[in-house]
Write an enzyme that holds these catalytic residues in place. Structure first.
Site, mmCIF file in Angstrom:
data_model
loop_
_atom_site.group_PDB
_atom_site.id
_atom_site.type_symbol
_atom_site.label_atom_id
_atom_site.label_comp_id
_atom_site.label_asym_id
_atom_site.label_seq_id
_atom_site.Cartn_x
_atom_site.Cartn_y
_atom_site.Cartn_z
ATOM 1 N N HIS A 178 61.171 11.198 44.591
ATOM 2 C CA HIS A 178 62.271 11.872 43.889
ATOM 3 C C HIS A 178 63.553 11.807 44.721
ATOM 4 C CE1 HIS A 178 63.907 15.473 41.543
ATOM 5 N NE2 HIS A 178 64.630 15.531 42.654
ATOM 6 N N GLU A 179 63.445 12.074 46.025
ATOM 7 C CA GLU A 179 64.628 12.040 46.888
ATOM 8 C C GLU A 179 65.123 10.614 47.097
ATOM 9 O OE1 GLU A 179 65.940 14.793 47.205
ATOM 10 O OE2 GLU A 179 64.151 15.871 46.541
ATOM 11 N N HIS A 186 67.310 9.870 44.253
ATOM 12 C CA HIS A 186 68.684 10.319 44.469
ATOM 13 C C HIS A 186 69.449 9.311 45.322
ATOM 14 C CE1 HIS A 186 68.461 14.079 42.459
ATOM 15 N NE2 HIS A 186 67.661 14.675 43.316
ATOM 16 N N HIS A 205 69.461 14.510 38.453
ATOM 17 C CA HIS A 205 68.327 15.216 37.866
ATOM 18 C C HIS A 205 68.300 14.947 36.368
ATOM 19 C CE1 HIS A 205 68.212 18.093 41.492
ATOM 20 N NE2 HIS A 205 67.164 17.305 41.533
#
Length: 768
Positions: free
Chosen positions: A339-340, A343, A349
């Site tokens: 998930h990071e 980014h 998100h």
């Protein structure tokens, strides 16, 4: 007999693959396989000379369904999948792996404290009390490598399923000791070597105690420095040097080695789940090592680690209260880290992985069955099929963003027009059209939420737009009449639409009825001529807001027309508006006016620039920055027919939308809405048909005037000046640091256009 779900086999055809790891999924249809839930398949990989290139692997098979993670070697690979019930029951998959060494890789780095003991948290249930098998730096390196290949395989398979080809990021690799398989444990006479992901060991000047300061713990609601771990990791990478210099624009996945569960504070320290994308510098996604004990060290351990229902115990942290079994801890750790990394690759998100969809569904990506979930008190699934719901995927919008990054580039890809879809109200159909040069690929519809999850159905898309856009068949222009909307939907209920384009941009219309009710079509009294208005709206309107209109030609008292000679574009931290100056020396603000005919407030804008309009030159395009987290529009830029451009967009504060006149029209004025403190909440263009002399009645239309309320239309000269509160400290609080060219006077005769550099996203997100 075998059938494959994600490969198409044909005689003599070899599929080209450009990433090393990939997922093979399918089904064995023999009766023995179909009747069992605890079977297995064996996967062997060899080259064209039948030399084994990777040790044999065993993967679970449930009711005939199987999945396997395969690592390839450069060149031709023969992947042979064999049923555990019958060695004669097999299938061969020919693949050609070509590493794309010309594309930038994802770098892997581990941050280590100056006095680090080089150990990670490990509970007794994972041999932490009697062995260092899962707790040393070497173990962390091995686990990180396997996790990275799992990320790569998941991304490639997901983007393939979305029609974007089997594409993924490349990992920086090196020839080193093979830690990817168990054979490294059993090689006695000769060290096993192989191509493995390179792990950069990065020392920080901080001590362990400093990293574990409660004030820096992201999960500490009272922590005063919760972003400091990300900042410190970034500085340590830059101090480390190549390849982490800003001019190389590296993307990095960073693991913090010295994360730890503080039993006294009952908090995970030296951990932060943060990601930042910076196309002009270093992009970094970080995560702590506190779940790493549950990750697989080797490919052979992946099935066990994703099915292990052992409880971790009391000595390790329960991240987000979801780490109640070993497999759930592994899913949370590997998934949240990805998930990071998302980014770092520019994904905000959205849905799926970027909304914690990995937490329950990570094992479904790699296995044909799952284990019992103590967190949700649900039994495992047997089997996992292609129809099994799985939220551990990339949102299509994220996948499209990735497709346009150099890290995901494939041979044959072409550069797409970078502009987002725009809405144009049409006079011909008394409706609207959505236009995007790159092509629209998806339409999303919603009735009560800004976050539209469901794609518009095939049937409804045909009714509304007579087209069903997709990644395989993008549509440049979608048209719809006002009448059709009213036939299919209740105009008393909010109706939202989102149009996603192949370049990863999107247009979100919060309420279609508001867009249709805006003065999109204005009929000039006494004629058949229609003016078209296209507007970018922040969606925020207050009772005391002022609506205004300003034309590029204005009528003087003697009835003669005078043209606009200069437009002063007033942009500061947000869009204040603009001022249109005419050849006779008068000026009209694109903003509120007082009853006395001059602005209620002087317009600010430390980035203001003046655009001169020569005779015979038209304004052909206007770009407006729509806010992501503000009530006000953020920027404005205009282009002339001679190629000159002027204005500032503040691209890091929002998404840019472009306004262009419909075919056969030209821009003749502006309309908008402003707050009482001179901040624009809407800005639009007025377009008129080309080659037609506009009647005098046009200059009496109320919507196109900026008259002071209750007064005559007499205009007074005024000289806009900076507000008293406009100071250096005022601008320092705003993120105006996009591409510098967007804030400079570019009156050089060239259209600098729009590119990835000006679409800088630099935001930090936690997973909790």
């Amino acid at each position: 007999m075998f059938e494959l779900f994600n490969f198409v086999l044909s005689d003599g055809k070899v599929e080209d693959v450009y990433q090393r790891s990939l997922i093979v999924s399918g089904r064995c249809t023999s009766k023995a396989a179909l009747d069992k839930t605890d079977g297995y398949v064996t996967v062997d990989t060899s080259d064209q000379s039948d030399n084994q290139t990777f040790p044999s692997q065993r993967w679970p098979m449930c009711n005939g369904y199987f999945k396997a993670l395969v690592l390839l070697s450069p060149g031709l690979n023969k992947v042979i999948v064999t049923s555990g019930y019958d060695v004669e029951d097999k299938i061969e998959i020919p693949l050609r792996y070509t590493p794309l060494l010309q594309t930038p890789p994802l770098h892997l780095a581990i941050l280590i404290a100056k006095d680090s003991p080089l150990l990670i948290d490990c509970p007794p249930a994972k041999f932490g009390a009697i062995s260092s098998t899962h707790s040393t730096l070497d173990a962390a390196i091995a686990k990180f490598r396997v996790a990275a290949y799992m990320w790569q395989a998941q991304t490639a398979e997901d983007l393939r399923s979305k029609g974007l080809g089997r594409r993924s990021f490349r990992l920086e690799e090196e020839w080193s000791v093979d830690t990817l398989t168990e054979r490294s444990l059993h090689s006695r006479n000769k060290t096993a070597m192989n191509l493995v992901p390179r792990i950069h060991l990065v020392r920080t000047k901080k001590m362990v105690a400093q990293l574990r300061d409660l004030e820096m713990a992201q999960q500490n609601p009272r922590g005063q420095r919760r972003d400091e771990l990300h900042e410190g990791f970034t500085k340590a990478l830059q101090a480390h040097g190549h390849p982490f210099t800003s001019d190389a624009s590296p993307v990095v996945a960073g693991l913090i080695l010295d994360s730890h569960y503080d039993l006294d504070a009952k908090m995970i320290v030296a951990h932060a789940a943060l990601g930042a994308h910076n196309p002009a510098g270093l992009s970094l996604g970080i995560f702590g090592s506190h779940t790493t004990y549950s990750w697989p060290r080797f490919l052979e351990e992946i099935p066990h680690c994703l099915l292990d229902t052992t409880r971790p115990g009391d000595t390790v942290g329960n991240d987000n209260k979801e780490c109640n079994t070993m497999w759930e801890t592994c899913a949370v750790g590997q998934g949240a880290f990805l998930h990071e990394v998302g980014h770092a690759f520019s994904a905000p998100h959205t849905t799926g992985i970027m909304e914690r969809g990995y937490s329950p569904d990570w094992p479904k990506v790699f296995l044909s069955r799952t284990g019992y979930s103590l967190t949700h008190n649900t039994d495992g699934l047997e089997p996992v099929t292609p129809e099994t719901p799985n939220d551990c995927v990339w949102d299509l919008r994220d996948a499209l963003r990735f497709r346009n990054l150099a890290h995901f580039w494939l041979p044959g890809d072409v550069r797409l027009d970078p502009k987002a879809p725009i809405l144009r109200l049409t006079a011909e159909t008394d409706g609207m059209e959505i236009f995007c040069e790159a092509g629209i690929v998806e339409i999303r519809q919603g009735f009560d939420t800004d976050n539209l999850r469901e794609s518009l159905s095939h049937e409804m898309a045909m009714k509304l737009f007579s087209a069903v856009p997709s990644v395989e068949k993008p549509v440049t222009c979608l048209s719809i009449s006002r009448e059709t909307f009213h036939e299919l939907f209740d105009s008393q209920k909010p109706l939202s639409f989102e149009f996603v384009s192949l370049n990863g941009k999107h247009l979100f219309i919060k309420n279609i009825w508001t867009a249709l009710r805006s003065p999109g079509i204005i009929r000039i009294p006494g004629s058949d001529i229609k003016l078209v208005i296209s507007t970018v709206d922040s969606g925020i309107e207050q009772d005391n807001d002022s609506r205004w209109g300003v034309m590029l030609n204005k009528r003087k008292r003697n009835g003669k027309l005078v043209r606009a000679s200069t437009i002063d574009i007033r942009v500061g931290c947000w869009l204040d508006g603009a001022i249109v100056y005419y050849k006779d020396g008068t000026a009209i603000p694109c903003g509120p006016r007082s009853p006395h005919g001059h602005p209620e407030h002087y317009m600010g804008g430390h980035q203001h620039r003046k655009l001169k309009i020569s005779k015979g030159v038209d304004i052909v395009k206007v770009a407006v920055t729509k806010p992501t987290c503000s009530d006000y529009l953020q920027g404005l830029r205009m282009w002339l027919s001679n190629g000159q451009a002027m204005g500032a967009l503040n691209v890091r504060s929002g998404n840019v939308e472009y306004l262009v006149p419909p075919p056969g029209h030209k821009i003749v004025g502006f309309v908008g809405r402003s707050t009482s403190d001179v901040s624009c909440t809407a800005f639009g263009i007025v377009s008129a048909p080309l080659g037609i002399e506009l009647p005098d009645a046009m200059y009496d239309i109320e919507e196109l005037q900026n008259n002071p309320q209750g007064r005559s239309s007499k205009k007074r000269k005024f000289n806009p000046q900076p507000r008293d509160d406009e100071s250096d400290s005022d601008t320092a609080m705003c993120d105006d640091s996009g591409d510098d060219s967007e804030g400079l006077d570019l009156d050089d005769g060239y259209d600098d256009g729009w590119n990835e550099e000006t679409e800088a996203i630099y935001e930090r997100h936690g997973t909790h």
